[in-house]
Design a protein around this motif. Structure first.
Motif, PDB file in Angstrom:
ATOM      1  N   LEU A  72      26.434  49.891  28.934  1.00  0.00           N
ATOM      2  CA  LEU A  72      27.366  50.895  29.441  1.00  0.00           C
ATOM      3  C   LEU A  72      26.678  52.245  29.564  1.00  0.00           C
ATOM      4  CD1 LEU A  72      30.585  49.899  27.490  1.00  0.00           C
ATOM      5  CD2 LEU A  72      29.985  49.370  29.849  1.00  0.00           C
ATOM      6  N   GLY A  73      25.867  52.380  30.583  1.00  0.00           N
ATOM      7  CA  GLY A  73      25.144  53.631  30.811  1.00  0.00           C
ATOM      8  C   GLY A  73      25.786  54.452  31.915  1.00  0.00           C
ATOM      9  N   ARG A  74      25.180  55.603  32.186  1.00  0.00           N
ATOM     10  CA  ARG A  74      25.697  56.526  33.195  1.00  0.00           C
ATOM     11  C   ARG A  74      25.709  55.916  34.595  1.00  0.00           C
ATOM     12  NH1 ARG A  74      22.633  61.706  33.923  1.00  0.00           N
ATOM     13  NH2 ARG A  74      23.504  61.743  35.986  1.00  0.00           N
ATOM     14  N   LEU A  75      24.733  55.068  34.888  1.00  0.00           N
ATOM     15  CA  LEU A  75      24.664  54.449  36.212  1.00  0.00           C
ATOM     16  C   LEU A  75      25.905  53.615  36.538  1.00  0.00           C
ATOM     17  CD1 LEU A  75      20.952  53.238  36.403  1.00  0.00           C
ATOM     18  CD2 LEU A  75      22.011  55.093  37.698  1.00  0.00           C
ATOM     19  N   LEU A  76      26.544  53.093  35.514  1.00  0.00           N
ATOM     20  CA  LEU A  76      27.711  52.230  35.712  1.00  0.00           C
ATOM     21  C   LEU A  76      29.014  53.004  35.901  1.00  0.00           C
ATOM     22  CD1 LEU A  76      27.002  49.456  33.079  1.00  0.00           C
ATOM     23  CD2 LEU A  76      27.060  49.194  35.539  1.00  0.00           C
ATOM     24  N   ALA A  77      29.010  54.293  35.635  1.00  0.00           N
ATOM     25  CA  ALA A  77      30.251  55.064  35.634  1.00  0.00           C
ATOM     26  C   ALA A  77      31.016  54.942  36.946  1.00  0.00           C
ATOM     27  CB  ALA A  77      29.968  56.530  35.310  1.00  0.00           C
ATOM     28  N   LEU A  78      30.375  55.160  38.070  1.00  0.00           N
ATOM     29  CA  LEU A  78      31.081  55.086  39.344  1.00  0.00           C
ATOM     30  C   LEU A  78      31.382  53.648  39.754  1.00  0.00           C
ATOM     31  CD1 LEU A  78      32.348  56.485  41.774  1.00  0.00           C
ATOM     32  CD2 LEU A  78      30.108  56.367  42.879  1.00  0.00           C
ATOM     33  N   PRO A  79      30.389  52.753  39.840  1.00  0.00           N
ATOM     34  CA  PRO A  79      30.703  51.402  40.318  1.00  0.00           C
ATOM     35  C   PRO A  79      31.722  50.654  39.455  1.00  0.00           C
ATOM     36  CG  PRO A  79      28.318  51.724  40.225  1.00  0.00           C
ATOM     37  CD  PRO A  79      28.954  52.917  39.606  1.00  0.00           C
ATOM     38  N   LEU A  80      31.532  50.672  38.144  1.00  0.00           N
ATOM     39  CA  LEU A  80      32.485  49.943  37.294  1.00  0.00           C
ATOM     40  C   LEU A  80      33.722  50.781  36.970  1.00  0.00           C
ATOM     41  CD1 LEU A  80      30.324  47.716  34.942  1.00  0.00           C
ATOM     42  CD2 LEU A  80      31.449  47.159  37.090  1.00  0.00           C
ATOM     43  N   GLY A  81      33.624  52.090  37.112  1.00  0.00           N
ATOM     44  CA  GLY A  81      34.815  52.940  36.978  1.00  0.00           C
ATOM     45  C   GLY A  81      35.798  52.655  38.100  1.00  0.00           C
ATOM     46  N   LEU A  82      35.289  52.567  39.331  1.00  0.00           N
ATOM     47  CA  LEU A  82      36.143  52.199  40.466  1.00  0.00           C
ATOM     48  C   LEU A  82      36.717  50.800  40.274  1.00  0.00           C
ATOM     49  CD1 LEU A  82      34.036  53.565  43.460  1.00  0.00           C
ATOM     50  CD2 LEU A  82      36.225  54.445  42.643  1.00  0.00           C
ATOM     51  N   TYR A  83      35.893  49.906  39.757  1.00  0.00           N
ATOM     52  CA  TYR A  83      36.362  48.544  39.491  1.00  0.00           C
ATOM     53  C   TYR A  83      37.513  48.548  38.484  1.00  0.00           C
ATOM     54  CZ  TYR A  83      36.427  43.718  37.902  1.00  0.00           C
ATOM     55  OH  TYR A  83      36.834  42.458  37.570  1.00  0.00           O
ATOM     56  N   ALA A  84      37.364  49.307  37.413  1.00  0.00           N
ATOM     57  CA  ALA A  84      38.411  49.358  36.380  1.00  0.00           C
ATOM     58  C   ALA A  84      39.715  49.931  36.942  1.00  0.00           C
ATOM     59  CB  ALA A  84      37.929  50.191  35.186  1.00  0.00           C
ATOM     60  N   VAL A  85      39.608  50.978  37.748  1.00  0.00           N
ATOM     61  CA  VAL A  85      40.814  51.591  38.317  1.00  0.00           C
ATOM     62  C   VAL A  85      41.510  50.615  39.262  1.00  0.00           C
ATOM     63  CG1 VAL A  85      41.668  53.450  39.809  1.00  0.00           C
ATOM     64  CG2 VAL A  85      39.991  53.956  38.025  1.00  0.00           C
ATOM     65  N   GLN A  86      40.741  49.956  40.147  1.00  0.00           N
ATOM     66  CA  GLN A  86      41.383  49.014  41.062  1.00  0.00           C
ATOM     67  C   GLN A  86      41.964  47.827  40.314  1.00  0.00           C
ATOM     68  OE1 GLN A  86      40.575  45.667  42.249  1.00  0.00           O
ATOM     69  NE2 GLN A  86      39.038  45.567  40.638  1.00  0.00           N
ATOM     70  N   LEU A  87      41.330  47.438  39.214  1.00  0.00           N
ATOM     71  CA  LEU A  87      41.849  46.327  38.426  1.00  0.00           C
ATOM     72  C   LEU A  87      43.216  46.680  37.841  1.00  0.00           C
ATOM     73  CD1 LEU A  87      40.904  43.504  37.588  1.00  0.00           C
ATOM     74  CD2 LEU A  87      39.910  44.513  35.560  1.00  0.00           C
ATOM     75  N   ILE A  88      43.330  47.871  37.301  1.00  0.00           N
ATOM     76  CA  ILE A  88      44.604  48.313  36.734  1.00  0.00           C
ATOM     77  C   ILE A  88      45.660  48.439  37.830  1.00  0.00           C
ATOM     78  CG2 ILE A  88      45.758  50.263  35.606  1.00  0.00           C
ATOM     79  CD1 ILE A  88      43.060  50.604  34.010  1.00  0.00           C
ATOM     80  N   LEU A  89      45.284  49.024  38.977  1.00  0.00           N
ATOM     81  CA  LEU A  89      46.241  49.128  40.088  1.00  0.00           C
ATOM     82  C   LEU A  89      46.687  47.746  40.554  1.00  0.00           C
ATOM     83  CD1 LEU A  89      44.839  52.028  42.299  1.00  0.00           C
ATOM     84  CD2 LEU A  89      46.857  52.050  40.822  1.00  0.00           C
ATOM     85  N   ASN A  90      45.759  46.810  40.589  1.00  0.00           N
ATOM     86  CA  ASN A  90      46.099  45.453  40.985  1.00  0.00           C
ATOM     87  C   ASN A  90      47.094  44.837  40.011  1.00  0.00           C
ATOM     88  OD1 ASN A  90      45.716  42.424  41.006  1.00  0.00           O
ATOM     89  ND2 ASN A  90      44.542  43.000  42.812  1.00  0.00           N
ATOM     90  N   TRP A  91      46.882  45.066  38.747  1.00  0.00           N
ATOM     91  CA  TRP A  91      47.776  44.499  37.732  1.00  0.00           C
ATOM     92  C   TRP A  91      49.185  45.079  37.841  1.00  0.00           C
ATOM     93  CZ3 TRP A  91      44.058  45.136  32.949  1.00  0.00           C
ATOM     94  CH2 TRP A  91      43.032  44.208  33.050  1.00  0.00           C
ATOM     95  N   ILE A  92      49.295  46.322  38.257  1.00  0.00           N
ATOM     96  CA  ILE A  92      50.602  46.989  38.334  1.00  0.00           C
ATOM     97  C   ILE A  92      51.476  46.415  39.446  1.00  0.00           C
ATOM     98  CG2 ILE A  92      51.694  49.222  38.833  1.00  0.00           C
ATOM     99  CD1 ILE A  92      49.381  50.535  37.290  1.00  0.00           C
ATOM    100  N   ILE A  93      50.865  45.802  40.454  1.00  0.00           N
ATOM    101  CA  ILE A  93      51.626  45.266  41.584  1.00  0.00           C
ATOM    102  C   ILE A  93      52.724  44.314  41.123  1.00  0.00           C
ATOM    103  CG2 ILE A  93      51.468  43.750  43.614  1.00  0.00           C
ATOM    104  CD1 ILE A  93      50.507  46.527  44.189  1.00  0.00           C
ATOM    105  N   LEU A  94      52.389  43.410  40.212  1.00  0.00           N
ATOM    106  CA  LEU A  94      53.400  42.460  39.722  1.00  0.00           C
ATOM    107  C   LEU A  94      54.605  43.183  39.124  1.00  0.00           C
ATOM    108  CD1 LEU A  94      51.277  39.691  37.991  1.00  0.00           C
ATOM    109  CD2 LEU A  94      52.756  39.415  39.961  1.00  0.00           C
TER     110      LEU A  94
END
Length: 173
Positions: A72-94
């Motif tokens: 979990l380094g700085r390089l991952l902040a944007l790519p996996l940060g966007l992934y985490a946000v979209q994952l949560i938004l996806n879960w909220i749809i239900l």
């Protein structure tokens, strides 16, 4: 890397399982009353497609994590940060569809989610091309899902929550 791979592939399934446990009591009654288009996929197909998509995008996120150093380094902040946000938004749809029965908000949510997944794919492009390709079925299915929710919203105006007001003919209903 087997445990990490398994974790990344399993993580996307957590939200739908929890969401389904919450929404299953509301689903049979309300969902059955909705007017659906003739090309509406069978419920089992939804389950199969979403399961495949969740696993695939989980594996894609694993590829990104691995290619950016596997920690979990700085390089991952944007790519996996966007992934985490979209994952949560996806879960909220239900919850929006089956819990709140708010198709209009779910439609707005899906459009936002589509844009976020597209942005995520663009941020992943320079890291791992295969991971981006693995997101293409997700984007395609989001397009289908968004069109289905739009049609549900248009064909079922009475499905809006009672607290919503509708503007018709110069007066508020």
């Amino acid at each position: 890397m087997w445990p990490q791979n398994t974790f990344f592939m399993a993580l996307p399934h957590v939200g739908p399982i929890v969401g389904w446990l919450f929404a299953k009591q509301h689903m049979p009654n309300w969902y059955a009353t909705l007017k659906k288009p003739p090309w509406w996929p069978p419920n089992k197909l939804f389950l199969i497609i979403w399961t495949a998509i969740y696993s695939t995008k989980g594996y894609a996120s694993y590829l990104i994590w691995k290619d950016l150093g596997g920690s979990l380094g700085r390089l991952l902040a944007l790519p996996l940060g966007l992934y985490a946000v979209q994952l949560i938004l996806n879960w909220i749809i239900l919850l929006l569809v089956f819990g709140a029965h708010n198709l209009g908000l779910a439609l707005c949510h899906l459009v936002l989610l589509f844009g976020l997944v597209l942005g995520m794919a663009l941020s992943w492009y320079s890291v791992n091309g295969l991971a981006v390709l693995l997101l293409l079925p997700y984007l395609a299915w989001l397009t289908v899902t968004t069109s289905l929710v739009y049609l549900l919203w248009m064909d079922n105006p009475s499905s809006a929550p009672p607290s919503q007001t509708h503007f018709t003919g110069g007066k508020l209903d």
